[in-house]
Design a protein around this motif. Sequence first.
Motif, PDB file in Angstrom:
ATOM      1  N   ARG A  71       0.871  -1.308   0.050  1.00 26.79           N
ATOM      2  CA  ARG A  71       0.012  -0.118  -0.066  1.00 26.79           C
ATOM      3  C   ARG A  71       0.893   1.280   0.032  1.00 26.79           C
ATOM      4  O   ARG A  71       0.369   2.380   0.823  1.00 26.79           O
ATOM      5  CB  ARG A  71      -1.000   0.067   1.100  1.00 26.79           C
ATOM      6  CG  ARG A  71      -1.995  -1.052   1.230  1.00 26.79           C
ATOM      7  CD  ARG A  71      -2.818  -1.212   2.455  1.00 26.79           C
ATOM      8  NE  ARG A  71      -3.765  -2.299   2.507  1.00 26.79           N
ATOM      9  CZ  ARG A  71      -3.443  -3.735   2.818  1.00 26.79           C
ATOM     10  NH1 ARG A  71      -2.257  -3.765   3.481  1.00 26.79           N
ATOM     11  NH2 ARG A  71      -4.393  -4.456   2.724  1.00 26.79           N
ATOM     12  N   ILE A  72       1.893   1.218  -0.515  1.00 25.18           N
ATOM     13  CA  ILE A  72       2.714   2.354  -0.692  1.00 25.18           C
ATOM     14  C   ILE A  72       2.256   3.593  -1.366  1.00 25.18           C
ATOM     15  O   ILE A  72       2.563   4.803  -0.823  1.00 25.18           O
ATOM     16  CB  ILE A  72       4.365   2.009  -1.602  1.00 25.18           C
ATOM     17  CG1 ILE A  72       5.042   3.198  -1.297  1.00 25.18           C
ATOM     18  CG2 ILE A  72       3.740   1.802  -2.933  1.00 25.18           C
ATOM     19  CD1 ILE A  72       6.481   2.632  -2.006  1.00 25.18           C
ATOM     20  N   PHE A  73       1.340   3.583  -2.108  1.00 26.26           N
ATOM     21  CA  PHE A  73       0.410   4.644  -2.597  1.00 26.26           C
ATOM     22  C   PHE A  73      -0.333   5.425  -1.482  1.00 26.26           C
ATOM     23  O   PHE A  73      -0.447   6.706  -1.527  1.00 26.26           O
ATOM     24  CB  PHE A  73      -0.221   4.522  -4.005  1.00 26.26           C
ATOM     25  CG  PHE A  73       0.776   4.248  -5.187  1.00 26.26           C
ATOM     26  CD1 PHE A  73       1.123   2.898  -5.464  1.00 26.26           C
ATOM     27  CD2 PHE A  73       1.622   5.103  -5.722  1.00 26.26           C
ATOM     28  CE1 PHE A  73       2.075   2.649  -6.421  1.00 26.26           C
ATOM     29  CE2 PHE A  73       2.367   5.016  -6.754  1.00 26.26           C
ATOM     30  CZ  PHE A  73       2.491   3.564  -7.159  1.00 26.26           C
ATOM     31  N   ASN A  74      -0.655   4.649  -0.665  1.00 22.56           N
ATOM     32  CA  ASN A  74      -1.545   5.184   0.389  1.00 22.56           C
ATOM     33  C   ASN A  74      -0.700   5.835   1.398  1.00 22.56           C
ATOM     34  O   ASN A  74      -1.057   6.834   2.036  1.00 22.56           O
ATOM     35  CB  ASN A  74      -2.182   3.884   1.132  1.00 22.56           C
ATOM     36  CG  ASN A  74      -3.258   3.172   0.571  1.00 22.56           C
ATOM     37  OD1 ASN A  74      -2.850   2.450  -0.335  1.00 22.56           O
ATOM     38  ND2 ASN A  74      -4.506   3.629   0.775  1.00 22.56           N
ATOM     39  N   ALA A  75       0.500   5.336   1.741  1.00 19.36           N
ATOM     40  CA  ALA A  75       1.520   5.967   2.476  1.00 19.36           C
ATOM     41  C   ALA A  75       1.884   7.286   1.926  1.00 19.36           C
ATOM     42  O   ALA A  75       2.056   8.219   2.438  1.00 19.36           O
ATOM     43  CB  ALA A  75       2.739   5.024   2.741  1.00 19.36           C
ATOM     44  N   ALA A  76       2.326   7.319   0.666  1.00 17.54           N
ATOM     45  CA  ALA A  76       2.794   8.552  -0.284  1.00 17.54           C
ATOM     46  C   ALA A  76       1.484   9.409  -0.125  1.00 17.54           C
ATOM     47  O   ALA A  76       1.919  10.738   0.237  1.00 17.54           O
ATOM     48  CB  ALA A  76       3.138   8.233  -1.695  1.00 17.54           C
TER      49      ALA A  76
END
Length: 344
Positions: free
Chosen positions: A175-180
């Motif tokens: 979920r890296i785009f949620n983190a970004a």
Amino acid sequence: MTAVIDLRSDTVTKPTPGMRAAMAAAEVGDDVFGDDPTVNLLEARAAEAVGKEAAVFVPSGTMANLVALLTHTNPGDEVILGDQSHIFQYEVGGVARVAGLVTRTLANLPDGTIDPAELRAAIRPETIHSPGSRLLCLENTHNRCAGAALPPAAVGELAEIARRRGLAVHLDGARIFNAAAALGVTAAELAAPCDSVSFCFSKGLGAPVGSVLCGSREFVARARRFRKLLGGGMRQAGVLAAAALYALEHHIERLPEDHKHARRLAEGLATLGPFRPLPPQTNIVVVEALEGRVDDWIAAFAAEGVLAVAFGPGRFRMVTHLDVSRADVDEALTRISRIVGAAH
Ligand SMILES: Cc1ncc(COP(=O)(O)O)c(CN[C@H](C(=O)O)[C@H](C)O)c1O
């Protein structure tokens, strides 16, 4: 029939009409021969999105992590990872059974990181007796740490400690785009300190299937062989890659909406019942049940068409996603309020 509001995970989303159209129109070829133009385009776009040289498309996040473990290490090596990590908790022991690794777990802190001093102490000196510490695995966002988004500096500090001692670093960026989105940084900034990063198209991005493992050209070339070894070599996978491409192009910008819905859900749960939600940073709401048994709450919610999952002792999890609107959140809270009322 009461419409079901499925908050079990962001993995449950179904392809949108636009995504289905892209799937139907996809140009395809045999991906094992490298002939699928849509997969090739997706791999190039995915690598670019996280600032890496290359990427390989795989059927699942679990396979992406396992291919990373196999590519970075040799059997008998040691991998250092969080005790709440998905690799350690939810990947059926593949790290040991398939990759043949020694797992050295360190306590995950509530913010999803691990203590830098503990990491320093855990890295083994090279001796005739000990397995070699070869790989550090981090996770961002961190699923069992309530979707915590780890800032670039925190990831960088841990990666630097590992790199100084000769370890590689893999980021499970499902979920890296949620983190970004939560941190106001780019996915590439979050991935920069790590040698490899995996992320899922099939979670918050809303694609039906697929993940990708990104890294250097040399790393991805070797990773492609391990994907094949695991049976992950696909043929006309462009049909699936088209959905993932559509997700990359259309569903990243909307992620803050899921985060807003998660906050609304958490605030509502805190006011209407014996629940203590951990304040969500992203789309994952982990809730402590202050009364009653979690399984009973989950069964009562399900009987009213609201789906959740048990998530550690005395806790349940609800996840917002592309198929959950603000009205769905409000309706779920209304139903849960009725359940709580009936229970008292
Ligand atoms: C951080 C992370 N890394 C990897 C994976 C594995 O992805 P898949 O193998 O399910 O595609 C998951 C899936 N997580 C799923 C979920 O959250 O519902 C379940 C728990 O497996 C994940 O959360």
